[in-house]
Write an enzyme that holds these catalytic residues in place. Structure first.
Site, mmCIF file in Angstrom:
data_model
loop_
_atom_site.group_PDB
_atom_site.id
_atom_site.type_symbol
_atom_site.label_atom_id
_atom_site.label_comp_id
_atom_site.label_asym_id
_atom_site.label_seq_id
_atom_site.Cartn_x
_atom_site.Cartn_y
_atom_site.Cartn_z
ATOM 1 N N LYS A 42 0.827 -1.212 0.000
ATOM 2 C CA LYS A 42 0.000 0.000 0.000
ATOM 3 C C LYS A 42 0.860 1.262 0.000
ATOM 4 O O LYS A 42 0.655 2.160 -0.810
ATOM 5 C CB LYS A 42 -0.949 0.007 1.216
ATOM 6 C CG LYS A 42 -1.885 -1.195 1.270
ATOM 7 C CD LYS A 42 -2.809 -1.155 2.463
ATOM 8 C CE LYS A 42 -2.124 -1.320 3.798
ATOM 9 N NZ LYS A 42 -1.448 -2.620 4.006
ATOM 10 N N ARG A 92 -9.915 0.248 8.955
ATOM 11 C CA ARG A 92 -9.494 -1.113 9.303
ATOM 12 C C ARG A 92 -10.548 -1.832 10.113
ATOM 13 O O ARG A 92 -10.321 -2.962 10.542
ATOM 14 C CB ARG A 92 -8.213 -1.046 10.122
ATOM 15 C CG ARG A 92 -6.937 -1.288 9.306
ATOM 16 C CD ARG A 92 -5.788 -0.936 10.196
ATOM 17 N NE ARG A 92 -4.596 -1.679 10.050
ATOM 18 C CZ ARG A 92 -3.467 -1.156 9.566
ATOM 19 N NH1 ARG A 92 -3.440 0.059 9.087
ATOM 20 N NH2 ARG A 92 -2.368 -1.872 9.564
ATOM 21 N N ARG A 145 11.328 -5.620 5.195
ATOM 22 C CA ARG A 145 11.107 -4.181 4.946
ATOM 23 C C ARG A 145 12.085 -3.334 5.762
ATOM 24 O O ARG A 145 12.335 -3.596 6.919
ATOM 25 C CB ARG A 145 9.674 -3.820 5.338
ATOM 26 C CG ARG A 145 9.405 -2.329 5.321
ATOM 27 C CD ARG A 145 7.938 -2.011 5.249
ATOM 28 N NE ARG A 145 7.144 -2.569 6.338
ATOM 29 C CZ ARG A 145 5.814 -2.557 6.354
ATOM 30 N NH1 ARG A 145 5.138 -2.030 5.349
ATOM 31 N NH2 ARG A 145 5.157 -3.083 7.361
ATOM 32 N N ARG A 182 11.107 -1.480 11.408
ATOM 33 C CA ARG A 182 10.044 -1.145 12.353
ATOM 34 C C ARG A 182 9.974 -2.221 13.441
ATOM 35 O O ARG A 182 10.113 -3.409 13.148
ATOM 36 C CB ARG A 182 8.699 -1.109 11.613
ATOM 37 C CG ARG A 182 8.361 0.232 11.036
ATOM 38 C CD ARG A 182 7.172 0.182 10.113
ATOM 39 N NE ARG A 182 5.984 -0.477 10.648
ATOM 40 C CZ ARG A 182 4.825 -0.553 9.997
ATOM 41 N NH1 ARG A 182 4.704 -0.007 8.802
ATOM 42 N NH2 ARG A 182 3.794 -1.167 10.509
ATOM 43 N N ARG A 190 -0.388 -9.528 13.329
ATOM 44 C CA ARG A 190 -0.988 -8.457 12.513
ATOM 45 C C ARG A 190 -1.776 -9.045 11.341
ATOM 46 O O ARG A 190 -2.824 -8.525 10.967
ATOM 47 C CB ARG A 190 0.108 -7.499 11.999
ATOM 48 C CG ARG A 190 0.614 -6.574 13.104
ATOM 49 C CD ARG A 190 1.930 -5.911 12.745
ATOM 50 N NE ARG A 190 1.831 -5.069 11.579
ATOM 51 C CZ ARG A 190 2.854 -4.770 10.784
ATOM 52 N NH1 ARG A 190 4.057 -5.258 11.040
ATOM 53 N NH2 ARG A 190 2.679 -3.992 9.752
HETATM 54 P P1 ADP Z 1 2.156 -1.955 3.208
HETATM 55 O O1 ADP Z 1 2.183 -0.451 3.170
HETATM 56 O O2 ADP Z 1 0.976 -2.534 2.520
HETATM 57 O O3 ADP Z 1 2.314 -2.507 4.611
HETATM 58 P P2 ADP Z 1 4.757 -1.706 1.846
HETATM 59 O O4 ADP Z 1 4.419 -0.857 0.683
HETATM 60 O O5 ADP Z 1 5.510 -1.090 2.963
HETATM 61 O O6 ADP Z 1 3.436 -2.474 2.406
HETATM 62 O O7 ADP Z 1 5.566 -2.983 1.280
HETATM 63 C C1 ADP Z 1 6.081 -3.984 2.171
HETATM 64 C C2 ADP Z 1 7.496 -4.382 1.734
HETATM 65 O O8 ADP Z 1 7.431 -5.095 0.499
HETATM 66 C C3 ADP Z 1 8.433 -3.204 1.498
HETATM 67 O O9 ADP Z 1 9.710 -3.565 1.949
HETATM 68 C C4 ADP Z 1 8.400 -2.987 -0.027
HETATM 69 O O10 ADP Z 1 9.637 -2.471 -0.505
HETATM 70 C C5 ADP Z 1 8.158 -4.417 -0.534
HETATM 71 N N1 ADP Z 1 7.271 -4.460 -1.719
HETATM 72 C C6 ADP Z 1 6.166 -3.709 -1.959
HETATM 73 N N2 ADP Z 1 5.584 -4.056 -3.135
HETATM 74 C C7 ADP Z 1 6.339 -5.074 -3.648
HETATM 75 C C8 ADP Z 1 6.266 -5.869 -4.846
HETATM 76 N N3 ADP Z 1 5.286 -5.710 -5.737
HETATM 77 N N4 ADP Z 1 7.214 -6.805 -5.025
HETATM 78 C C9 ADP Z 1 8.217 -6.990 -4.117
HETATM 79 N N5 ADP Z 1 8.343 -6.275 -2.982
HETATM 80 C C10 ADP Z 1 7.419 -5.329 -2.729
HETATM 81 P P1 AMP Z 2 0.622 0.176 9.352
HETATM 82 O O1 AMP Z 2 1.708 1.205 9.310
HETATM 83 O O2 AMP Z 2 -0.554 0.517 8.507
HETATM 84 O O3 AMP Z 2 1.139 -1.220 9.109
HETATM 85 O O4 AMP Z 2 0.071 0.185 10.858
HETATM 86 C C1 AMP Z 2 0.919 -0.111 11.951
HETATM 87 C C2 AMP Z 2 0.081 -0.286 13.236
HETATM 88 O O5 AMP Z 2 -0.576 0.951 13.553
HETATM 89 C C3 AMP Z 2 -1.051 -1.324 13.141
HETATM 90 O O6 AMP Z 2 -0.599 -2.645 13.416
HETATM 91 C C4 AMP Z 2 -2.011 -0.789 14.215
HETATM 92 O O7 AMP Z 2 -1.576 -1.123 15.512
HETATM 93 C C5 AMP Z 2 -1.889 0.722 14.048
HETATM 94 N N1 AMP Z 2 -2.862 1.261 13.058
HETATM 95 C C6 AMP Z 2 -2.586 1.855 11.864
HETATM 96 N N2 AMP Z 2 -3.721 2.221 11.229
HETATM 97 C C7 AMP Z 2 -4.736 1.844 12.033
HETATM 98 C C8 AMP Z 2 -6.159 1.918 11.948
HETATM 99 N N3 AMP Z 2 -6.767 2.460 10.879
HETATM 100 N N4 AMP Z 2 -6.883 1.416 12.983
HETATM 101 C C9 AMP Z 2 -6.308 0.872 14.068
HETATM 102 N N5 AMP Z 2 -4.980 0.755 14.230
HETATM 103 C C10 AMP Z 2 -4.192 1.231 13.218
#
Ligand code: ADP
Ligand code: AMP
Length: 211
Positions: A13, A88, A122, A154, A165
């Site tokens: 995302k 969410r 990541r 993270r 998660r």
């Molecule tokens: P989200 O925001 O949904 O939690 P991220 O955009 O942070 O996910 O992506 C999670 C990890 O996967 C990051 O380290 C990113 O660089 C990697 N990633 C994202 N999209 C792809 C893809 N299409 N192929 C391979 N790796 C990806």
């Molecule tokens: P994310 O960065 O989206 O992976 O979110 C990291 C953490 O933040 C999640 O595991 C939740 O604990 C909290 N969080 C983020 N967005 C929300 C949401 N919309 N509702 C509740 N908790 C959230």
């Protein structure tokens, strides 16, 4: 254009939001980033939220809804925004629909096995850039290509928390896809492909919707 990016943790995302931001000039709003900012500044809200985030649980709806509403009321959101990680829960979806009408919800679909690998690999930079040790490494190890900052992992991206998660996503968030599908605004995108292929699809889909 008001859109939400939907999908489990690690679906891509945040990665895709950057491309949409660049193409359409609307801001990415990640509730995760907003909460992490509160944690970093050690605000009362940040201290409360951290207890849930460290366990991989959702932060209580009332806290997140307030943060989100304040953020989308700012001037840079008049042309629209990209929600990343919100809503969410059903409660959050209701609060959102009371405030605005979404034009589209992009559901990034990725197989669960791949998600664990994506999240544990990541690496983040405080400038907002995201990398992956295996799939998208920076040109110098541990250093951000964009700003030269030091990359970090993270706290909640370690394997134990990731499993929790993903479970929370399946139970509390995934059911929302049916809600948006019924409204006719949900668009599934195969998120297991290379980053650029996915972004091309999402951008052409959004352009079509805007015609
Ligand atoms: P989200 O925001 O949904 O939690 P991220 O955009 O942070 O996910 O992506 C999670 C990890 O996967 C990051 O380290 C990113 O660089 C990697 N990633 C994202 N999209 C792809 C893809 N299409 N192929 C391979 N790796 C990806
Ligand atoms: P994310 O960065 O989206 O992976 O979110 C990291 C953490 O933040 C999640 O595991 C939740 O604990 C909290 N969080 C983020 N967005 C929300 C949401 N919309 N509702 C509740 N908790 C959230």
């Amino acid at each position: 254009m008001k859109i939400a990016l939907f999908g489990p943790p690690g679906a891509g995302k945040g990665t895709q939001a950057r491309f949409i931001e660049d193409e359409f000039g609307i801001p990415q709003i990640s509730t995760g980033d907003l909460l992490r900012e509160h944690v970093r500044k050690d605000t009362p809200l940040g201290r409360e939220a951290k207890r849930y985030m460290d366990r991989g649980d959702l932060v209580p709806d009332e806290l997140v809804i307030d943060i989100l509403k304040e953020r989308i009321s700012r001037d840079d959101c008049v042309k629209g925004f990209i929600l990343d990680g919100f809503p969410r829960s059903l409660e959050q979806a209701k609060a959102l629909s009371d405030a605005v009408d979404l034009d589209a919800v992009i559901n990034i679909v990725v197989d669960e096995n791949l998600l664990v690998r994506r999240i544990t690999g990541r690496r983040m930079c405080s400038c907002g850039a995201t990398y992956h040790v295996e799939f998208d490494p920076p040109s110098r190890e541990g250093i951000c290509d964009r700003c030269g900052g030091k990359l970090y992992q993270r706290d909640d991206d370690r394997e134990e928390t990731v499993i929790k998660r993903l479970e929370v996503y399946r139970k509390q968030t995934e059911p929302l896809t049916e809600h948006y599908r019924k409204l006719g605004i949900l668009h599934d995108v195969d998120g297991s492909r290379p980053i650029e292929e996915i972004s091309k699809d999402i951008i052409s889909l959004l352009k079509k919707l805007g015609e």
